[in-house]
Design a protein around this motif. Structure first.
Motif, short mmCIF file in Angstrom:
data_model
loop_
_atom_site.label_atom_id
_atom_site.label_comp_id
_atom_site.label_asym_id
_atom_site.label_seq_id
_atom_site.Cartn_x
_atom_site.Cartn_y
_atom_site.Cartn_z
N GLU A 14 0.83 -1.22 0.00
CA GLU A 14 0.00 0.00 0.00
C GLU A 14 0.86 1.26 0.00
OE1 GLU A 14 -4.04 -1.51 2.25
OE2 GLU A 14 -2.48 -0.58 3.46
N GLU A 15 1.98 1.22 0.71
CA GLU A 15 2.85 2.39 0.78
C GLU A 15 3.43 2.77 -0.57
OE1 GLU A 15 6.62 2.83 3.36
OE2 GLU A 15 4.98 2.44 4.77
N LYS A 16 3.82 1.75 -1.34
CA LYS A 16 4.46 1.97 -2.64
C LYS A 16 3.47 2.07 -3.79
CE LYS A 16 8.56 -0.59 -1.22
NZ LYS A 16 9.31 -1.83 -1.39
N GLY A 17 2.27 1.49 -3.59
CA GLY A 17 1.31 1.42 -4.69
C GLY A 17 1.87 0.54 -5.79
N SER A 18 1.43 0.81 -7.01
CA SER A 18 1.94 0.08 -8.17
C SER A 18 1.86 1.02 -9.37
CB SER A 18 1.11 -1.20 -8.39
OG SER A 18 1.66 -1.96 -9.43
N PRO A 19 2.75 2.04 -9.37
CA PRO A 19 2.69 3.07 -10.42
C PRO A 19 2.72 2.50 -11.84
CG PRO A 19 4.23 3.72 -8.71
CD PRO A 19 3.81 2.29 -8.41
N GLU A 20 3.44 1.40 -12.04
CA GLU A 20 3.52 0.80 -13.37
C GLU A 20 2.18 0.22 -13.80
OE1 GLU A 20 4.84 -2.34 -10.39
OE2 GLU A 20 5.16 -0.20 -10.66
N ASN A 21 1.27 0.06 -12.84
CA ASN A 21 -0.08 -0.44 -13.14
C ASN A 21 -1.14 0.63 -12.89
OD1 ASN A 21 0.51 -3.30 -13.80
ND2 ASN A 21 1.36 -3.29 -11.76
N GLY A 22 -0.71 1.89 -12.76
CA GLY A 22 -1.64 3.00 -12.60
C GLY A 22 -2.20 3.18 -11.20
N ILE A 23 -1.52 2.61 -10.19
CA ILE A 23 -1.99 2.72 -8.81
C ILE A 23 -1.02 3.59 -8.02
CG2 ILE A 23 -2.67 1.47 -6.74
CD1 ILE A 23 -3.00 -1.02 -8.62
N ALA A 24 -1.52 4.72 -7.54
CA ALA A 24 -0.67 5.69 -6.84
C ALA A 24 -0.18 5.16 -5.50
CB ALA A 24 -1.44 6.98 -6.63
N PRO A 25 1.03 5.57 -5.08
CA PRO A 25 1.51 5.23 -3.74
C PRO A 25 0.51 5.70 -2.69
CG PRO A 25 3.29 6.15 -5.03
CD PRO A 25 2.03 6.33 -5.84
N GLY A 26 0.34 4.90 -1.64
CA GLY A 26 -0.58 5.25 -0.57
C GLY A 26 -2.00 4.74 -0.79
N THR A 27 -2.26 4.08 -1.92
CA THR A 27 -3.60 3.55 -2.19
C THR A 27 -3.83 2.28 -1.37
OG1 THR A 27 -3.52 4.42 -4.44
CG2 THR A 27 -5.18 2.73 -3.98
N LYS A 28 -4.86 2.32 -0.54
CA LYS A 28 -5.20 1.16 0.29
C LYS A 28 -5.71 0.03 -0.59
CE LYS A 28 -4.89 3.01 4.51
NZ LYS A 28 -3.68 2.71 5.22
N PHE A 29 -5.42 -1.19 -0.20
CA PHE A 29 -5.87 -2.36 -0.97
C PHE A 29 -7.39 -2.36 -1.11
CE2 PHE A 29 -7.00 -6.86 -1.52
CZ PHE A 29 -6.19 -7.17 -2.60
N GLU A 30 -8.07 -2.01 -0.01
CA GLU A 30 -9.55 -2.01 -0.05
C GLU A 30 -10.10 -0.94 -0.99
OE1 GLU A 30 -9.61 0.51 4.10
OE2 GLU A 30 -8.89 -1.54 3.87
N ASP A 31 -9.29 0.05 -1.33
CA ASP A 31 -9.72 1.11 -2.24
C ASP A 31 -9.44 0.80 -3.71
OD1 ASP A 31 -10.64 2.59 -0.10
OD2 ASP A 31 -8.78 3.73 0.11
N LEU A 32 -8.77 -0.32 -3.96
CA LEU A 32 -8.56 -0.73 -5.35
C LEU A 32 -9.92 -1.08 -5.95
CD1 LEU A 32 -5.43 -3.04 -4.98
CD2 LEU A 32 -5.50 -0.72 -5.89
N PRO A 33 -10.10 -0.89 -7.26
CA PRO A 33 -11.40 -1.20 -7.87
C PRO A 33 -11.79 -2.66 -7.64
CG PRO A 33 -9.85 -0.31 -9.50
CD PRO A 33 -9.10 -0.45 -8.21
#
Length: 51
Positions: A14-33
């Motif tokens: 969650e801290e790093k996110g997954s920028p290469e997959n369009g997910i910003a750092p700090g995005t909580k897992f539960e907030d993923l689509p």
């Protein structure tokens, strides 16, 4: 918090996110689509375990 794909072992930090997959750092897992899939093997969020 880190979540690991039960099928292939890919990790979502969650801290790093997954920028290469369009997910910003700090995005909580539960907030993923709801239709989020593992970028390596394609399984759904339900196939991830909290580490």
């Amino acid at each position: 918090m880190v979540y690991v794909c039960d099928a292939c072992g890919w990790e979502y930090d969650e801290e790093k996110g997954s920028p290469e997959n369009g997910i910003a750092p700090g995005t909580k897992f539960e907030d993923l689509p709801d239709d989020f899939e593992c970028p390596l093997c394609g399984v759904s969020k339900e196939m991830f375990s909290e580490q």
